[in-house]
Enzyme design. Structure first.
Site, PDB file in Angstrom:
ATOM      1  N   ASP A  11       0.876  -1.166   0.000  1.00 51.72           N
ATOM      2  CA  ASP A  11       0.000   0.000   0.000  1.00 51.72           C
ATOM      3  C   ASP A  11       0.914   1.218   0.000  1.00 51.72           C
ATOM      4  O   ASP A  11       1.570   1.509   0.999  1.00 51.72           O
ATOM      5  CB  ASP A  11      -0.903  -0.015   1.240  1.00 51.72           C
ATOM      6  CG  ASP A  11      -1.834   1.177   1.289  1.00 51.72           C
ATOM      7  OD1 ASP A  11      -2.308   1.610   0.224  1.00 51.72           O
ATOM      8  OD2 ASP A  11      -2.084   1.678   2.398  1.00 51.72           O
ATOM      9  N   GLU A  71      -0.887  -0.884  -5.159  1.00 50.31           N
ATOM     10  CA  GLU A  71      -2.120  -0.178  -5.512  1.00 50.31           C
ATOM     11  C   GLU A  71      -1.902   0.680  -6.749  1.00 50.31           C
ATOM     12  O   GLU A  71      -0.894   1.365  -6.886  1.00 50.31           O
ATOM     13  CB  GLU A  71      -2.561   0.717  -4.353  1.00 50.31           C
ATOM     14  CG  GLU A  71      -3.825   1.494  -4.652  1.00 50.31           C
ATOM     15  CD  GLU A  71      -4.267   2.385  -3.503  1.00 50.31           C
ATOM     16  OE1 GLU A  71      -5.397   2.894  -3.572  1.00 50.31           O
ATOM     17  OE2 GLU A  71      -3.491   2.580  -2.545  1.00 50.31           O
ATOM     18  N   ASP A 145      -2.734   0.412   6.709  1.00 52.53           N
ATOM     19  CA  ASP A 145      -1.831   0.291   5.557  1.00 52.53           C
ATOM     20  C   ASP A 145      -1.472  -1.175   5.308  1.00 52.53           C
ATOM     21  O   ASP A 145      -1.333  -1.614   4.167  1.00 52.53           O
ATOM     22  CB  ASP A 145      -0.549   1.100   5.800  1.00 52.53           C
ATOM     23  CG  ASP A 145      -0.846   2.537   6.162  1.00 52.53           C
ATOM     24  OD1 ASP A 145      -1.091   3.336   5.248  1.00 52.53           O
ATOM     25  OD2 ASP A 145      -0.856   2.846   7.368  1.00 52.53           O
TER      26      ASP A 145
END
Length: 165
Positions: A11, A71, A145
């Site tokens: 992330d 991501e 996260d």
């Protein structure tokens, strides 16, 4: 013989970056490692990106990964500056993986949530519970996260499962 692959989910960010290492076997998924890389806000962005490169490179040296999943950057109309900064982080993460010879994949956050909980608009709490259950963890990961990093790794596992090929 039991087949397995190791998938690293990340992330991205420039202050705190979540990571998760998932091992997929014939019997399911297992969390191998997770945490956050945290960089002081007092450091300039280039120095944070340099440290991020070093941290991701060390993570890739520690775990023999079949792939890294990060991501896909997205831009909200009200967060253009922040999105551009996070996109730099994504580029650094991809560079570290490519230099290590690890294939890179990207998925939008909404796709990961949709695959894991059935809705791209699901709350973070719902996603946290789904990650905990899918990985059979005794407690949910302590950092959002890290939850998101697990979600990206699991999303990739689901999308590339042998039955889906």
């Amino acid at each position: 013989m039991q087949q397995q692959r190791t998938v690293i989910g990340i992330d991205p960010g420039t202050h705190r970056v979540g990571y998760a290492v998932v091992v997929e076997t014939d019997k399911g998924w297992h969390a191998l490692d997770s945490g956050v890389f945290q960089f002081p806000r007092s450091l300039a962005i280039p120095q944070r990106l340099n440290r991020l490169y070093d941290e991701v490179s060390a993570l890739l040296s520690e775990h023999t990964a079949h792939c890294l999943v990060v991501e896909e950057p997205h831009i909200r109309p009200f967060g253009m500056r922040s999105a551009l900064i996070v996109a730099q982080s994504v580029g650094i993460i991809k560079l570290a993986a490519i230099k290590a010879g690890v294939p890179v994949f990207s998925y939008p956050y909404t796709q990961a949530k949709r695959l894991l909980v059935g809705s791209g608009a699901a709350s973070r709490e719902v996603l946290k519970v789904a990650v905990q259950r899918l990985l059979n963890l005794p407690a949910p990961p302590p950092w959002q996260d890290t939850v998101d990093a697990f979600a990206f790794a699991l999303c990739h596992c689901l999308l590339t499962a042998p039955s889906r090929r």
